[in-house]
Design a protein around this motif. Structure first.
Motif, PDB file in Angstrom:
ATOM      1  N   ALA A 358       1.005  -1.119   0.005  1.00  0.00           N
ATOM      2  CA  ALA A 358      -0.147  -0.149  -0.089  1.00  0.00           C
ATOM      3  C   ALA A 358       0.829   1.311  -0.122  1.00  0.00           C
ATOM      4  CB  ALA A 358      -0.908  -0.044   1.353  1.00  0.00           C
ATOM      5  N   GLY A 359       0.540   2.154  -0.721  1.00  0.00           N
ATOM      6  CA  GLY A 359       0.861   3.431  -0.833  1.00  0.00           C
ATOM      7  C   GLY A 359       2.308   3.665  -1.701  1.00  0.00           C
ATOM      8  N   THR A 360       2.678   2.840  -2.508  1.00  0.00           N
ATOM      9  CA  THR A 360       3.744   2.728  -3.585  1.00  0.00           C
ATOM     10  C   THR A 360       3.451   3.801  -4.613  1.00  0.00           C
ATOM     11  OG1 THR A 360       3.150   1.092  -4.671  1.00  0.00           O
ATOM     12  CG2 THR A 360       4.780   0.290  -3.065  1.00  0.00           C
ATOM     13  N   ALA A 361       4.456   4.246  -5.151  1.00  0.00           N
ATOM     14  CA  ALA A 361       4.317   5.246  -6.177  1.00  0.00           C
ATOM     15  C   ALA A 361       3.968   4.577  -7.433  1.00  0.00           C
ATOM     16  CB  ALA A 361       5.846   5.955  -6.423  1.00  0.00           C
ATOM     17  N   PHE A 362       4.047   3.234  -7.722  1.00  0.00           N
ATOM     18  CA  PHE A 362       3.403   3.020  -8.780  1.00  0.00           C
ATOM     19  C   PHE A 362       2.490   1.722  -8.680  1.00  0.00           C
ATOM     20  CE2 PHE A 362       7.688   4.726  -9.605  1.00  0.00           C
ATOM     21  CZ  PHE A 362       7.182   5.688 -10.814  1.00  0.00           C
ATOM     22  N   CYS A 363       2.375   0.690  -9.540  1.00  0.00           N
ATOM     23  CA  CYS A 363       1.352  -0.154  -9.663  1.00  0.00           C
ATOM     24  C   CYS A 363       1.603  -1.130  -8.397  1.00  0.00           C
ATOM     25  CB  CYS A 363       1.071  -0.841 -10.989  1.00  0.00           C
ATOM     26  SG  CYS A 363       0.451   0.063 -11.964  1.00  0.00           S
ATOM     27  N   ASN A 364       0.518  -1.165  -7.420  1.00  0.00           N
ATOM     28  CA  ASN A 364       0.710  -2.358  -6.508  1.00  0.00           C
ATOM     29  C   ASN A 364      -0.467  -3.440  -6.483  1.00  0.00           C
ATOM     30  OD1 ASN A 364      -1.629  -0.804  -5.517  1.00  0.00           O
ATOM     31  ND2 ASN A 364      -0.866   0.269  -3.962  1.00  0.00           N
TER      32      ASN A 364
END
Length: 569
Positions: A358-364
Motif C-alpha cells: 500500500a502507498g507505493t508510487a506505482f502499481c501495487n
C-alpha cells in the motif's frame, strides 16, 4: 447430517461486486495472489528476479557471500538512480534475438542482450519527464515516444544507439504515442513547434525493412510520398493510445474509439467512429489477444472485435477496481499479457489500505483475468511500472562448479537448451525500502516450482495467497434461511508440489447476511499427510477462508463439508 459437495472451486473465481449470499457455492467473495484455472484454485505467478535494471553482470564474492555493490553500476553520467526506470519493453534483434530494454525518466535507454547491460541512449536531445513511454517495432526499426519528447528511432540491425527521429521529421515536433500498422510508423497525440494537436494521427511513408533512421519521410506536403496526418475533429478528448486489430487500427481517447482503415487511394487511410463507447484509461492499457482488444477503460474493463463491445468486469469486479483506483496515479496503469498462463493483468495503484504494498508510487495491484476460463482474481504487485513479453536469454552457471546455491546468483541455472525460454511475462519493479523492496529489478512473472524459469521466487515480493467465501446460506441445498447450520467436518481435495506446503483453513459464521463473519475454527492442513478437518461452527450464514504462506505451487479443486441444520429461530 447433510454433505455439501463443493466442486470446481476454480470455476467461477472472485466476485466482489455482488452480495455474497447471491453467489453460487463455488464462487469467492475475495481472494489474493491466486488464479483460477481448469476448475482449480492455484497460486498466482510469482516474481523471479532476472537482473537489476541498473547493473550489468554482477561480481559475486563467494567468500563473503555477497555481490560487489559497485560492480558495473549504472553509468553516473546518465543518472545513476535505480528509481528512475519507467518502462520495460522488448524488440527482436536479428543477431542477439529477443532483447529486453528499459527506459528511464531522463531519457536513458539500456538493453540487456544476454542479460548484459548495453547503453543505447541517443547522444543528444534527451529530456526528463514522467510521461508514459510507448514502443513500436516496425520493419526492423525500434521506435520510442512519450509526450514532450522528440521520438527516438533505431535501426536494430545496423545502429548501436537510438537517434532522435530522423528524415524530415521537424526537430521541434514531439509525439505521445508510437505504434506500427501495415509497415507505417504511426504517431499519435502530436505537438508541432509548441502547439498541441491532441487528436492528430500522423503516419510515415511505408518503411522498407531496415530503413536507416535518416530515411524516414513524414512531410504530408511532399507529393513524392504518401506520408500524411489527420486531425480527428469529432474526437472530444485527447488520443491516449492506438493498436492494430486485424486489418484495421483502433484509436482510443478517454471515451471514444475510432477505426483507421487502409483506403488504397490518395487519402491512404479512412477514419470512422466505432458505434460503442469505452475509451481507455492510459497509454499501454490495451492488448490484442485472439483477434480481439482487451481494454482497461476509464470506467470499465471490456473486450471488443471492432464490431461489438462486451464488459468482462461489470457485475463481478468493476466496482471494486474503479472505486479503489488511485486517479492521481492513473498514468501508471497498464495491461500485461501472460500468454503462457492465459492471463491478463490489469495493473493499477489501489487506495486499499490492506494492499500488501500500500502507498507505493506505482502499481501495487493487478486485477487478473484468465481469458481461457473467464475468471477474475487479484494479485499484489511490488511497485511495478511496466511489462512486456519476451523470450528471456538465460546466461547459465554450471551448477557443479559453483560453491554457493545457484539461487544467489544474478544469472540463472536453466535446463533450456540454448539458454532461452519460451515467451515470458516480464515486469519492471522499482525499489521502495519502506515497503521492503531493497532494489529495483526486472522480473520474470512465472509460476512457482512448475514455471519456465528455474529461479526462486523473490522473497521480498512474495505475499500470502488466500481465498475467502462469506455469506453461504445453503438455501440452494434446501436449508431455510432462518435455520442455524453447524459445520462439523471438511475434506479438501488439494495438493502442493512441495510435500512440506501447508494450508490454513478457517471456518466461521454470522447471523445476518451483511454481518462480518466470526471465525471460530482454525486448522493447519498438510495435504501430504492429512485428509480431513474437524470443527464445530454454527450460524445462519457460513464462511470459510483458505490461505497459505508457502511458496510452492498448489491446487485446490474441491471440498466436502458436513453440515447439520440445528434449529429454525
Amino acid at each position: 447430517m447433510a454433505n455439501l459437495p463443493l466442486r470446481q472451486l476454480g470455476g467461477v473465481g472472485v466476485i466482489t461486486d455482488a452480495s455474497p449470499y447471491d453467489l453460487p457455492p463455488n464462487a469467492f467473495s475475495s481472494g489474493n495472489n491466486v488464479i483460477f484455472s481448469e476448475g482449480r484454485i492455484q497460486r498466482a505467478p510469482v516474481f523471479k528476479r532476472l537482473f537489476s535494471p541498473i547493473r550489468s553482470t554482477l561480481s559475486y564474492d563467494a567468500a563473503a557471500g555477497t555481490y560487489d555493490a559497485n560492480a558495473n553500476l549504472y553509468n553516473s553520467a546518465e543518472g545513476g538512480s535505480s528509481n528512475a526506470s519507467r518502462f520495460v519493453g522488448s524488440y527482436t534483434d536479428p543477431i542477439a534475438g529477443e532483447t529486453v530494454f528499459v527506459a528511464d525518466n531522463d531519457g536513458t535507454i539500456r538493453a540487456y542482450p544476454g542479460n548484459v547491460m548495453s547503453f543505447q541512449t541517443p547522444t543528444t536531445g534527451t529530456v526528463t519527464n514522467d510521461n508514459p513511454w510507448t514502443h513500436a517495432q516496425v520493419a526492423g526499426l525500434s521506435i520510442l515516444a512519450r509526450k514532450g519528447m522528440r521520438p527516438y528511432a533505431r535501426n536494430i540491425k545496423n545502429d548501436t544507439l537510438y537517434s532522435l527521429m530522423g528524415g524530415d521529421w521537424v526537430s521541434t515536433d514531439t509525439a505521445s504515442i508510437a505504434r506500427g500498422f501495415k509497415g507505417y510508423a504511426i504517431m499519435l497525440g502530436v505537438n508541432k513547434n509548441g502547439t498541441d494537436y491532441p487528436t492528430m494521427v500522423k503516419w510515415s511513408n511505408p518503411l522498407q525493412y531496415s530503413t536507416a533512421v535518416s530515411g524516414f519521410q513524414w512531410d504530408p506536403a511532399n507529393t513524392n510520398y504518401v506520408a500524411g496526418e489527420n486531425i480527428i475533429g469529432d474526437m472530444k478528448t485527447p488520443i491516449r493510445d492506438g493498436m492494430a486489430l486485424g486489418e484495421a487500427f483502433v484509436i482510443y481517447s478517454q471515451n471514444q474509439l475510432w477505426l483507421m482503415e487502409y483506403s488504397g487511394d490518395l487519402n491512404v487511410f479512412n477514419f470512422r467512429r466505432l458505434p460503442f463507447e469505452g475509451g481507455i484509461l492510459n497509454a499501454n492499457c490495451v492488448v490484442e489477444v485472439e483477434s480481439k482488444h482487451f481494454v482497461f477503460g476509464s470506467e470499465d474493463i471490456y473486450v471488443h472485435d471492432g464490431i461489438s463491445r462486451q464488459s468482462i468486469a461489470d457485475g463481478r469486479v468493476r466496482r471494486r477496481i474503479f472505486n479503489t483506483l488511485d486517479r492521481n496515479k492513473q498514468t501508471a496503469c497498464f495491461v500485461a499479457h501472460d500468454s503462457v498462463s492465459k492471463l491478463l493483468h490489469f495493473c493499477y495503484a489501489t487506495l486499499q489500505d490492506e494492499a500488501s504494498f500500500a502507498g507505493t508510487a506505482f502499481c501495487n495491484q493487478a486485477a487478473t483475468y484468465n481469458y481461457k476460463n473467464d475468471t477474475w482474481s487479484f494479485v499484489d504487485l511490488p511497485n511495478i511500472v511496466g511489462a512486456t513479453e519476451a523470450n528471456a536469454s538465460l546466461v547459465s552457471n554450471s551448477f557443479p562448479s559453483v560453491t554457493n546455491s545457484y539461487t544467489l546468483y544474478n544469472t540463472s541455472y536453466s535446463s533450456f537448451s540454448g539458454g532461452g525460454t519460451p515467451k515470458l511475462s516480464i515486469m519492471l519493479g522499482i525499489y521502495d525500502q519502506s515497503k521492503g523492496l531493497s532494489d529495483s529489478a526486472v522480473y520474470a512473472v512465472d509460476l512457482p516450482t512448475v514455471g519456465l524459469v528455474n529461479l526462486p521466487a523473490n522473497t521480498e515480493t512474495l505475499k500470502p495467497a488466500y481465498v475467502e467465501r462469506v455469506g453461504i446460506s445453503l438455501d440452494t441445498q434446501g436449508l431455510p434461511l432462518r435455520s442455524y447450520k453447524t459445520v462439523q467436518c471438511a475434506v479438501p481435495e488439494s495438493f502442493f508440489d512441495d510435500s512440506t506446503g501447508t494450508f490454513t483453513f478457517e471456518f466461521g459464521s454470522s447471523d445476518l447476511p451483511e454481518q462480518t463473519p466470526n471465525y471460530r475454527s482454525k486448522a493447519t492442513f498438510n495435504p501430504a499427510s492429512d485428509y480431513k478437518i474437524d470443527m464445530m461452527v454454527s450460524g445462519r450464514y457460513l464462511s470459510y477462508k483458505i490461505s497459505t504462506p508457502s511458496i510452492s505451487n498448489f491446487q485446490v479443486s474441491g471440498m466436502d463439508v458436513e453440515v447439520k441444520s440445528l434449529s429454525k429461530r
